[in-house]
Design a protein around this motif. Structure first.
Motif, PDB file in Angstrom:
ATOM      1  N   UNK A  99       1.184  -1.125  -0.399  1.00 51.12           N
ATOM      2  CA  UNK A  99      -0.024  -0.013  -0.193  1.00 51.12           C
ATOM      3  C   UNK A  99       0.583   1.018  -0.429  1.00 51.12           C
ATOM      4  N   UNK A 100       2.190   1.094   0.639  1.00 50.58           N
ATOM      5  CA  UNK A 100       2.902   2.496   0.965  1.00 50.58           C
ATOM      6  C   UNK A 100       3.740   2.449  -0.516  1.00 50.58           C
ATOM      7  N   UNK A 101       4.194   1.542  -0.323  1.00 49.24           N
ATOM      8  CA  UNK A 101       4.766   1.657  -2.256  1.00 49.24           C
ATOM      9  C   UNK A 101       3.321   2.094  -3.809  1.00 49.24           C
ATOM     10  N   UNK A 102       2.594   1.790  -3.162  1.00 45.57           N
ATOM     11  CA  UNK A 102       1.614   2.253  -4.791  1.00 45.57           C
ATOM     12  C   UNK A 102       1.425   3.764  -4.005  1.00 45.57           C
ATOM     13  N   UNK A 103       1.050   3.987  -2.807  1.00 45.22           N
ATOM     14  CA  UNK A 103       1.023   5.611  -2.670  1.00 45.22           C
ATOM     15  C   UNK A 103       1.880   5.937  -3.638  1.00 45.22           C
ATOM     16  N   UNK A 104       3.184   5.809  -2.694  1.00 49.12           N
ATOM     17  CA  UNK A 104       4.159   6.774  -3.310  1.00 49.12           C
ATOM     18  C   UNK A 104       4.621   6.763  -4.933  1.00 49.12           C
ATOM     19  N   UNK A 105       4.406   5.461  -5.149  1.00 50.22           N
ATOM     20  CA  UNK A 105       4.755   5.856  -7.098  1.00 50.22           C
ATOM     21  C   UNK A 105       3.123   6.297  -7.960  1.00 50.22           C
ATOM     22  N   UNK A 137       1.643  11.403 -10.668  1.00 52.32           N
ATOM     23  CA  UNK A 137       1.403  12.582 -10.637  1.00 52.32           C
ATOM     24  C   UNK A 137       2.592  13.881 -10.400  1.00 52.32           C
ATOM     25  N   UNK A 138       3.663  13.759 -10.003  1.00 54.63           N
ATOM     26  CA  UNK A 138       4.642  14.580 -10.087  1.00 54.63           C
ATOM     27  C   UNK A 138       5.442  14.954 -11.170  1.00 54.63           C
ATOM     28  N   UNK A 139       5.453  13.536 -11.949  1.00 53.03           N
ATOM     29  CA  UNK A 139       5.657  13.909 -13.304  1.00 53.03           C
ATOM     30  C   UNK A 139       4.291  13.980 -14.691  1.00 53.03           C
ATOM     31  N   UNK A 140       3.644  14.841 -14.079  1.00 56.26           N
ATOM     32  CA  UNK A 140       2.266  14.563 -14.886  1.00 56.26           C
ATOM     33  C   UNK A 140       2.201  16.453 -14.473  1.00 56.26           C
ATOM     34  N   UNK A 141       2.085  16.863 -13.367  1.00 57.49           N
ATOM     35  CA  UNK A 141       2.195  18.258 -12.956  1.00 57.49           C
ATOM     36  C   UNK A 141       3.495  18.443 -13.692  1.00 57.49           C
ATOM     37  N   UNK A 142       4.585  18.139 -13.528  1.00 50.09           N
ATOM     38  CA  UNK A 142       5.892  19.520 -13.735  1.00 50.09           C
ATOM     39  C   UNK A 142       5.547  18.859 -16.002  1.00 50.09           C
ATOM     40  N   UNK A 143       4.798  17.509 -16.433  1.00 50.12           N
ATOM     41  CA  UNK A 143       4.718  18.204 -17.993  1.00 50.12           C
ATOM     42  C   UNK A 143       3.724  19.094 -18.160  1.00 50.12           C
ATOM     43  N   UNK A 144       2.767  19.276 -17.124  1.00 45.17           N
ATOM     44  CA  UNK A 144       2.017  20.793 -17.527  1.00 45.17           C
ATOM     45  C   UNK A 144       2.336  21.908 -17.327  1.00 45.17           C
ATOM     46  N   UNK A 145       3.528  21.869 -16.064  1.00 46.57           N
ATOM     47  CA  UNK A 145       3.935  23.225 -16.377  1.00 46.57           C
ATOM     48  C   UNK A 145       4.147  23.117 -17.402  1.00 46.57           C
ATOM     49  N   UNK A 146       5.100  22.494 -18.206  1.00 43.91           N
ATOM     50  CA  UNK A 146       5.921  22.869 -19.322  1.00 43.91           C
ATOM     51  C   UNK A 146       4.883  23.127 -20.258  1.00 43.91           C
ATOM     52  N   UNK A 147       3.511  22.553 -20.574  1.00 41.41           N
ATOM     53  CA  UNK A 147       2.648  23.119 -21.506  1.00 41.41           C
ATOM     54  C   UNK A 147       2.169  24.468 -21.409  1.00 41.41           C
ATOM     55  N   UNK A 148       1.780  25.041 -19.710  1.00 45.63           N
ATOM     56  CA  UNK A 148       1.453  26.263 -19.765  1.00 45.63           C
ATOM     57  C   UNK A 148       2.597  27.690 -19.555  1.00 45.63           C
ATOM     58  N   UNK A 149       3.651  26.883 -19.564  1.00 42.78           N
ATOM     59  CA  UNK A 149       5.513  27.887 -19.761  1.00 42.78           C
ATOM     60  C   UNK A 149       5.058  27.761 -21.554  1.00 42.78           C
TER      61      UNK A 149
END
Length: 92
Positions: free
Chosen positions: A23-29, A34-46
């Protein structure tokens, strides 16, 4: 407390201290994905802001408008009223 190792070499079930390792591993992954998706979205916004700038728009003003659109209209009105009061008080 028994531990079993799955085919990938990871603990399955409960790890030390009663922590459910799977469960812990699943949460972390999930957070990592989501952090990777957020990074991609930030690049799109830029990229969009770069496009706006190259089209002659003032990016700073666009960001202010986006911020205003997120707020409740009553809050915006109150802030604008205070802004005008402060401005007049300072003779600006």
């Amino acid at each position: 407390m028994s531990h079993s190792i799955d085919m990938t070499g990871h603990n399955s079930g409960v790890a030390e201290g009663g922590i459910a390792a799977d469960r812990l591993r699943s949460i972390i992954e999930r957070v990592e994905r989501l952090e990777e998706e957020k990074k991609a979205l930030s690049g799109d916004i830029k990229d969009i802001f770069s496009e706006a700038k190259s089209a002659g728009f003032d990016v700073k003003i666009i960001k202010q408008i986006i911020s205003l659109r997120k707020k409740d209209p009553a809050q915006v009105e109150e802030e604008e009223t205070l802004f005008d009061i402060y401005r007049r008080a300072l003779g600006v």
